[in-house]
Design a protein around this motif. Structure first.
Motif, PDB file in Angstrom:
ATOM      1  N   GLU A   1      -8.253 -17.073  12.529  1.00  0.00           N
ATOM      2  CA  GLU A   1      -8.102 -15.556  13.040  1.00  0.00           C
ATOM      3  C   GLU A   1      -7.672 -15.335  14.537  1.00  0.00           C
ATOM      4  O   GLU A   1      -8.019 -16.292  15.364  1.00  0.00           O
ATOM      5  CB  GLU A   1      -9.338 -14.834  12.666  1.00  0.00           C
TER       6      GLU A   1
ATOM      7  N   SER B   1     -16.894  -7.501  12.207  1.00  0.00           N
ATOM      8  CA  SER B   1     -16.013  -7.261  13.391  1.00  0.00           C
ATOM      9  C   SER B   1     -16.933  -6.748  14.635  1.00  0.00           C
ATOM     10  O   SER B   1     -17.586  -5.756  14.473  1.00  0.00           O
ATOM     11  CB  SER B   1     -14.882  -6.118  13.001  1.00  0.00           C
TER      12      SER B   1
ATOM     13  N   TRP C   1     -15.865 -13.795  15.309  1.00  0.00           N
ATOM     14  CA  TRP C   1     -14.381 -14.610  15.025  1.00  0.00           C
ATOM     15  C   TRP C   1     -14.597 -15.753  13.957  1.00  0.00           C
ATOM     16  O   TRP C   1     -15.652 -16.406  13.970  1.00  0.00           O
ATOM     17  CB  TRP C   1     -14.081 -15.352  16.303  1.00  0.00           C
TER      18      TRP C   1
ATOM     19  N   GLU D   1     -12.917  -9.481  10.953  1.00  0.00           N
ATOM     20  CA  GLU D   1     -12.289  -8.272   9.927  1.00  0.00           C
ATOM     21  C   GLU D   1     -13.269  -7.671   9.288  1.00  0.00           C
ATOM     22  O   GLU D   1     -14.391  -8.026   8.797  1.00  0.00           O
ATOM     23  CB  GLU D   1     -11.184  -9.357   9.222  1.00  0.00           C
ATOM     24  N   GLY D   2     -12.837  -6.384   8.818  1.00  0.00           N
ATOM     25  CA  GLY D   2     -13.644  -5.618   7.690  1.00  0.00           C
ATOM     26  C   GLY D   2     -14.981  -5.484   8.190  1.00  0.00           C
ATOM     27  O   GLY D   2     -15.094  -5.142   9.389  1.00  0.00           O
TER      28      GLY D   2
END
Ligand code: FDA
Length: 400
Positions: free
Chosen positions: A258, A228, A254, A224-225
């Motif tokens: 998530e 990634s 990862w 995320e953000g």
């Protein structure tokens, strides 16, 4: 036993330690390299399926993770992939590019180990195997170490080159982190990387028929953000979950809790393809249509899971769209990874802001150097991690 004086004590005869030893020895420094293993460079030997993916033509800081991947830029620039290729060529080791800039030995990864031990020998560096460090402390401007055979070593420079925690069965330890911490250096939390991901039991049961099946060209995304990653390579279903190069790559991005997203046929809008095929040839089976773009076992499993086996004409468009989503946008939440047991590398390590990027020397502990995987610099799959080991080992070898 009488203690002995050397200029440089290097702990760890892996990729980085051996490169550093050869460079320091060439400068006329007396160098002792110790390793608790029976042989040097064991990870080199098993790497790349026995052919060692020793560098990548496209190597640069963009291919690394860590708190500050730019830290790697200096060493990677001063001793780059072409420098290592030149060394390989000087030793007459034949190599080839496999894919995506990845360079492998034609014959055996042992040639890379031999190349490094020969470089060390020519530089007069001494290698002592089956030996570890029992204790190490500051002594004046340098260090005093007690080895497992009882010998005391006084060294002006101490190089931590024991790598990361992956594959403990092969002798990986967190020794470098412990010693660095004792000398006041900050450690970025470590975790396994370039590692297969695992699924929970119920999902594994459903995916059982797919164990061993590969989607040769898939896109995998995770993170995320700012953290990634997206990679287009093969994906492999296993008895524990999912693996293959694309998964190993995204495992570094990862985090627990998530989901990851997979596109198992990135060149095709599967829903549109199935609907068009239904109009043109409605008697064709869904599985047959899917098999043009996916391995048949995978096509069968997806069609069955989505209740869409049988002829295209018998399936409403909404069902075909669901099949398309399952293939082009499969979101799945792994429960974990296979851990250090199978991880190729370790994320985290000695914080880069504790080190000088040109020399790898600790800013607050003069004479102490940290190189290779022990540093919080982790590369993508594809030869990047060895290049970091060569480059950081070379950089320290110019000054230690
Ligand atoms: P490395 O692990 O090479 O060396 C550390 C040395 O320290 C070892 O010899 C160990 O025995 C020794 N040691 C550890 N603890 C000690 C202690 N307490 N006392 C004394 N000695 C100690 N990368 C890549 O670029 N291309 C590839 O093809 C592959 N393939 C690959 C396959 C597999 C199965 C693995 C596990 C890893 C890879 N890698 C890879 C990653 C690569 O192997 C790794 O990044 C480098 O070996 C790191 O080099 P270092 O010198 O930092 O550590």
């Amino acid at each position: 036993m009488k203690s002995r004086k050397v200029d440089v004590l290097i702990v760890g005869a892996g990729a980085a330690g051996m490169m550093c030893a050869a460079e320091a020895g060439r400068r006329g420094r007396s160098v002792l390299v110790i390793d608790h293993a029976r042989a040097p460079g064991e990870k080199i030997r098993i790497s790349g399926g026995g052919r060692c993916n020793f560098t990548n033509l496209g190597c640069g800081p963009h291919a690394f993770l860590g708190e500050n991947p730019r830290f790697a830029a200096s060493a990677l620039k001063r001793y780059d992939q072409h420098d290592f290729i030149a060394l390989v060529n000087r030793h007459g080791v034949a190599w080839h590019e496999k894919t995506l800039g990845q360079l492998f030995c034609d014959d055996s990864s042992r040639q890379i180990v031999n190349l490094l031990t020969e470089e060390m020998r020519r530089a007069g560096a001494e290698l002592r195997l089956n030996t570890s460090v029992e204790a190490v402390e500051r002594a004046g401007d340098g260090f005093r170490a007690t080895l497992s055979d009882g010998q005391g070593i006084e060294a002006a420079s101490l190089v931590l080159a024991t790598g990361g925690k992956s594959i403990p069965k092969m002798g990986a330890t967190g020794w470098a982190y412990d010693v660095a911490r004792r000398f006041g250096l900050r450690i970025v939390e470590t975790r396994p990387a370039l590692v297969p991901l695992t699924f929970e039991a119920a999902l594994l049961e459903r995916l059982k028929p797919l164990a061993g099946v590969a989607a040769p060209d898939a896109v995998a995304r995770a993170g995320e953000g700012g953290r990634s990653g997206r990679f287009r390579e093969a994906v492999l279903f296993t008895h524990r979950g999912i693996s293959g190069p694309a998964i190993l790559q995204i495992s570094s991005y990862w985090r627990e809790g998530e989901s990851i997203e997979l596109d198992l046929a990135p060149d095709v809008d599967v829903a549109e393809m199935l609907k068009a095929r239904k109009r043109e040839a409605g008697r064709q089976g869904v599985v047959t249509a899917l098999s043009e773009h996916l391995p048949r076992r995978l096509a069968e499993a997806v069609a069955e899971a989505e209740g869409a086996s049988g002829a295209l004409a018998e399936r409403p468009d909404a069902r075909l769209a669901a099949v398309g989503a399952a293939i082009n946008r499969w979101r799945v939440k792994p429960v974990g990874s296979e851990g250090y047991r199978t991880a190729e590398v370790t994320l985290g390590g000695v914080a880069t802001d504790e080190l000088d990027q040109k020399t790898m020397q600790a800013k607050t502990a003069p004479g102490l150097y940290v190189i290779g995987e022990a540093v919080d610099i982790t590369g993508w799959l594809g030869g990047y991690n060895f290049q970091w080991a060569w480059s950081s080992g070379w950089a320290a070898g110019q000054v230690c």
